[in-house]
Design a protein around this motif. Structure first.
Motif, PDB file in Angstrom:
ATOM      1  N   THR A  69       0.824  -1.199   0.000  1.00  0.00           N
ATOM      2  CA  THR A  69       0.000   0.000   0.000  1.00  0.00           C
ATOM      3  C   THR A  69       0.857   1.248   0.000  1.00  0.00           C
ATOM      4  O   THR A  69       0.623   2.196  -0.770  1.00  0.00           O
ATOM      5  N   MET A  70       1.875   1.267   0.837  1.00  0.00           N
ATOM      6  CA  MET A  70       2.753   2.435   0.936  1.00  0.00           C
ATOM      7  C   MET A  70       3.594   2.605  -0.322  1.00  0.00           C
ATOM      8  O   MET A  70       3.781   3.722  -0.809  1.00  0.00           O
ATOM      9  N   MET A  71       4.096   1.508  -0.874  1.00  0.00           N
ATOM     10  CA  MET A  71       4.924   1.606  -2.066  1.00  0.00           C
ATOM     11  C   MET A  71       4.114   2.077  -3.265  1.00  0.00           C
ATOM     12  O   MET A  71       4.609   2.834  -4.102  1.00  0.00           O
ATOM     13  N   GLU A  72       2.858   1.633  -3.366  1.00  0.00           N
ATOM     14  CA  GLU A  72       2.011   2.105  -4.450  1.00  0.00           C
ATOM     15  C   GLU A  72       1.651   3.573  -4.259  1.00  0.00           C
ATOM     16  O   GLU A  72       1.584   4.338  -5.229  1.00  0.00           O
ATOM     17  N   ALA A  73       1.430   3.968  -3.009  1.00  0.00           N
ATOM     18  CA  ALA A  73       1.094   5.365  -2.731  1.00  0.00           C
ATOM     19  C   ALA A  73       2.241   6.297  -3.088  1.00  0.00           C
ATOM     20  O   ALA A  73       2.033   7.457  -3.449  1.00  0.00           O
ATOM     21  N   LEU A  74       3.465   5.799  -3.012  1.00  0.00           N
ATOM     22  CA  LEU A  74       4.643   6.600  -3.330  1.00  0.00           C
ATOM     23  C   LEU A  74       4.583   7.151  -4.744  1.00  0.00           C
ATOM     24  O   LEU A  74       5.134   8.219  -5.038  1.00  0.00           O
ATOM     25  N   GLN A  75       3.881   6.457  -5.634  1.00  0.00           N
ATOM     26  CA  GLN A  75       3.816   6.852  -7.041  1.00  0.00           C
ATOM     27  C   GLN A  75       2.491   7.501  -7.424  1.00  0.00           C
ATOM     28  O   GLN A  75       2.259   7.757  -8.604  1.00  0.00           O
ATOM     29  N   GLN A  76       1.656   7.770  -6.447  1.00  0.00           N
ATOM     30  CA  GLN A  76       0.361   8.371  -6.755  1.00  0.00           C
ATOM     31  C   GLN A  76       0.504   9.850  -7.131  1.00  0.00           C
ATOM     32  O   GLN A  76       1.441  10.527  -6.704  1.00  0.00           O
TER      33      GLN A  76
END
Length: 388
Positions: A69-76
């Motif tokens: 979740t955090m790693m995907e949010a990094l690219q939002q």
């Protein structure tokens, strides 16, 4: 840069940029979700230094983190590092990899995958051709073995003890599958309120730790959601190994092995189902099932009947059911006529299935002669899907 003591991440990353010079380099930053949580300036500093200094250099910057979740949010959109990186999910070893490293036949390799989850460090500790009981006896002897230690370290880092998230995960790992049963397991006399449990489960699903599944049929059914721990190794660890650490520390690993063996057949019968569904989803569509693009299962509120396999054109609401199937994963019992008749009876309850719907079967030990299934799969066929 020897002796340098940067005051913040901006200085640290600039110093790193200077240290790389103009030579090709690889920079790896691990535990990125933890860094973001501990220092809210990290993302902005990384973006600034990347844009001004690092992006023009011949280097590869790798950001590593286990929190999806955090790693995907990094690219939002709106986050400092948006649009500056490609995402790659590193998967565990698959069935063919595990079979190759352990040198085990197909059926035993599937057992090894259930125990290790395909984690390289654990699989590497499995001596070639060693049977499952031998591996467990060896691994349970030391609390520092990869089999015991990996699960504990993962949970300590991601889900501290005594938190609701940890308790919910442990409830799912103990075999609770429905929202109500999970709430009761965690809360006891006073079940965990829906407003507390729902976001916890959503967060666990978002992190990829827990899977939420719906019955697959031509009828929409969002009320019969079932939960399970997504990773086979973590499921095995929560069921058996969490208690085994204490046994190992006091010199009684035999107690843990006894508990595992007592429940192994029943636990394995349920745990192997997601692996088989994933394998069929990888194999299909093919020439025989050219339109089958969704593999799932079907159940009603009472889990009676419960269909192990449903093949359809799409999901979670199918347009057409292509087959229903049964999994019998016993060491010595063949899939027989009784199993087939039960599949015919139970399969008729699946919305969208008809008397003409094909039936398939998966069996660890083989098939009784003359059982009229439309297709049968054994361990070797399952392994062949990954080895091909």
């Amino acid at each position: 840069m020897s002796g340098a003591r940067p005051q913040d991440w901006n200085q640290a990353l600039r110093a790193l940029a200077q240290a790389t010079g103009d030579e090709p380099a690889i920079i790896v930053l691990d535990e990125v979700p933890w860094l973001i949580e501990q220092d809210h300036e990290f993302e902005g500093a990384l973006q600034t230094v990347w844009d001004r200094f690092l992006s023009a250099k011949p280097l590869l910057l790798i950001l590593v983190g286990s929190d999806l979740t955090m790693m995907e949010a990094l690219q939002q959109y709106g986050r400092p590092f948006f649009g500056r990186a490609a995402r790659m999910t590193i998967r565990p070893l698959d069935l063919a990899d595990v079979a190759g490293m352990t040198k085990l036949p197909a059926a035993d390799a599937i057992d090894a995958l259930l125990v290790t989850g395909g984690f390289p460090e654990i699989v590497r500790s499995w001596e070639p051709e060693m049977d499952r009981v031998g591996f467990l006896r060896q691994s349970l002897d030391s609390p520092l073995s990869p089999l015991l230690a990996a699960g504990e370290l993962t949970l300590l880092g991601e889900f501290p003890a005594s938190t609701h998230s940890r308790m919910v995960l442990e409830a799912v790992g103990a075999g609770e599958r429905t929202f109500a049963n999970i709430a009761g397991k965690v809360g006891g006399v006073n079940p965990l309120p829906s407003g507390t449990l729902a976001p916890i489960l959503a967060n666990l699903v978002g992190k990829g730790v827990v899977s939420a599944e719906l019955p697959l049929s031509t009828k929409a059914d969002t009320r019969n959601k079932r939960y399970r721990v997504a990773d086979p190794y973590l499921r095995f660890w929560l069921t058996f190994l969490r208690r085994a650490i204490a046994d190992s520390e006091r010199g009684r690993p035999d107690l843990a092995l006894r508990r595992i063996e007592r429940s192994w057949s029943a636990w394995r019968g349920r745990a192997v189902e997601p692996i088989i569904r994933e394998t069929l989803a990888r194999a299909l569509p093919d020439d025989r099932w050219p339109d089958t693009e969704e593999i799932g299962g079907w159940w009603n509120r009472q889990n009676n009947p419960e269909i192990d396999l449903v093949g359809a054109d799409k999901g979670p609401v199918a347009g057409q059911i292509h087959f229903v199937g049964s999994i019998k994963w016993f060491d010595n019992r063949l899939f027989d006529r009784h199993d087939y008749d039960q599949l015919v009876k139970d399969g008729s309850f699946v919305p969208g299935a008809t008397p003409e719907t094909p039936r398939i079967a998966i069996s660890r030990a083989g098939f009784e002669s003359g059982v009229p299934v439309d297709q049968c799969w054994g361990p070797e066929e399952l392994l062949g899907v990954w080895a091909g």
